[in-house]
Design a protein around this motif. Structure first.
Motif, short mmCIF file in Angstrom:
data_model
loop_
_atom_site.label_atom_id
_atom_site.label_comp_id
_atom_site.label_asym_id
_atom_site.label_seq_id
_atom_site.Cartn_x
_atom_site.Cartn_y
_atom_site.Cartn_z
N GLU A 108 0.84 -1.20 0.00
CA GLU A 108 0.00 0.00 0.00
C GLU A 108 0.87 1.25 0.00
N THR A 109 0.27 2.36 -0.40
CA THR A 109 0.94 3.65 -0.31
C THR A 109 0.04 4.61 0.47
N TYR A 110 0.68 5.55 1.13
CA TYR A 110 -0.05 6.53 1.94
C TYR A 110 0.44 7.93 1.60
N LYS A 111 -0.44 8.89 1.68
CA LYS A 111 -0.03 10.29 1.60
C LYS A 111 0.35 10.69 3.01
N THR A 112 1.52 11.30 3.14
CA THR A 112 1.98 11.69 4.46
C THR A 112 2.61 13.07 4.42
N ALA A 113 2.57 13.73 5.55
CA ALA A 113 3.18 15.04 5.76
C ALA A 113 3.70 15.04 7.20
N PRO A 114 4.43 16.06 7.61
CA PRO A 114 4.97 16.07 8.97
C PRO A 114 3.90 16.02 10.07
N THR A 115 2.68 16.40 9.77
CA THR A 115 1.65 16.45 10.82
C THR A 115 0.46 15.53 10.59
N ALA A 116 0.44 14.79 9.49
CA ALA A 116 -0.70 13.93 9.20
C ALA A 116 -0.29 12.81 8.25
N CYS A 117 -1.05 11.71 8.28
CA CYS A 117 -0.77 10.59 7.40
C CYS A 117 -2.07 9.83 7.15
N SER A 118 -2.16 9.22 5.97
CA SER A 118 -3.36 8.46 5.64
C SER A 118 -3.22 6.98 6.00
N CYS A 119 -2.15 6.59 6.70
CA CYS A 119 -2.00 5.21 7.15
C CYS A 119 -2.97 4.96 8.31
N PRO A 120 -3.21 3.70 8.69
CA PRO A 120 -4.16 3.42 9.78
C PRO A 120 -3.84 4.16 11.08
N ALA A 121 -2.57 4.22 11.47
CA ALA A 121 -2.20 4.94 12.70
C ALA A 121 -2.47 6.43 12.56
N GLY A 122 -2.10 6.98 11.41
CA GLY A 122 -2.30 8.41 11.17
C GLY A 122 -3.77 8.79 11.16
N LEU A 123 -4.61 7.92 10.62
CA LEU A 123 -6.05 8.19 10.60
C LEU A 123 -6.66 8.19 12.00
N LYS A 124 -6.02 7.49 12.93
CA LYS A 124 -6.47 7.48 14.32
C LYS A 124 -5.93 8.67 15.10
N GLY A 125 -5.11 9.48 14.45
CA GLY A 125 -4.55 10.66 15.11
C GLY A 125 -3.23 10.39 15.80
N SER A 126 -2.67 9.21 15.63
CA SER A 126 -1.39 8.87 16.24
C SER A 126 -0.25 9.33 15.34
N ARG A 127 0.90 9.57 15.95
CA ARG A 127 2.09 9.89 15.16
C ARG A 127 2.65 8.59 14.61
N CYS A 128 2.97 8.58 13.35
CA CYS A 128 3.50 7.37 12.73
C CYS A 128 4.90 7.63 12.18
N TYR A 129 5.57 6.55 11.83
CA TYR A 129 6.93 6.70 11.32
C TYR A 129 6.97 7.34 9.94
N HIS A 130 5.86 7.30 9.21
CA HIS A 130 5.80 7.99 7.92
C HIS A 130 5.94 9.50 8.13
N GLN A 131 5.24 10.01 9.15
CA GLN A 131 5.32 11.44 9.48
C GLN A 131 6.74 11.81 9.88
N LEU A 132 7.38 10.94 10.67
CA LEU A 132 8.74 11.21 11.10
C LEU A 132 9.70 11.23 9.91
N ALA A 133 9.53 10.29 8.98
CA ALA A 133 10.37 10.28 7.78
C ALA A 133 10.19 11.58 6.98
N ALA A 134 8.95 12.04 6.88
CA ALA A 134 8.69 13.31 6.18
C ALA A 134 9.39 14.46 6.90
N ARG A 135 9.35 14.48 8.22
CA ARG A 135 10.05 15.51 9.00
C ARG A 135 11.55 15.47 8.74
#
Length: 110
Positions: free
Chosen positions: A78-105
């Protein structure tokens, strides 16, 4: 992760000529900037930090526009759209910080 060969640096867009750089998706200078980027890590767990670094090393997070990236899931299905403050992955959709967001940062700090 996916086995992809990149012809241009995912950070600066320059042509990649070295096979190691093509596999990683980043030239040596950009890779050094990313490794040395100063990002606040206190809100992330050690496994998230490692996963973010692996995502970048594997070239599995690609800039889409200014601060938005496309990130590949851990299993590569799968692929997700991510930014430093939000992500479309399952964790990001729950409002949790995910490693995708950290990678973007990390990429934006480089």
């Amino acid at each position: 992760m996916q086995n992809t060969t990149h012809t241009h640096c995912l950070r600066c867009g320059r042509t990649l000529t070295n096979t190691k750089s093509q596999a990683a998706g980043y030239g040596p200078t950009c890779a050094r900037h990313i490794r040395n980027a100063q990002v606040e890590l206190t809100d992330y767990k050690p496994h998230q930090i490692q996963s973010a670094r692996e995502l970048i090393e594997d070239g599995a997070i690609i800039p889409l526009r200014s601060i938005v990236f496309i990130a590949v899931s851990t299993d590569g299905t799968e692929t997700y759209k991510t930014a430093p403050t939000a992500c479309s992955c399952p964790a990001g959709l729950k409002g949790s910080r995910c490693y995708h967001q950290l990678a973007a940062r990390m990429l934006l700090a480089a």
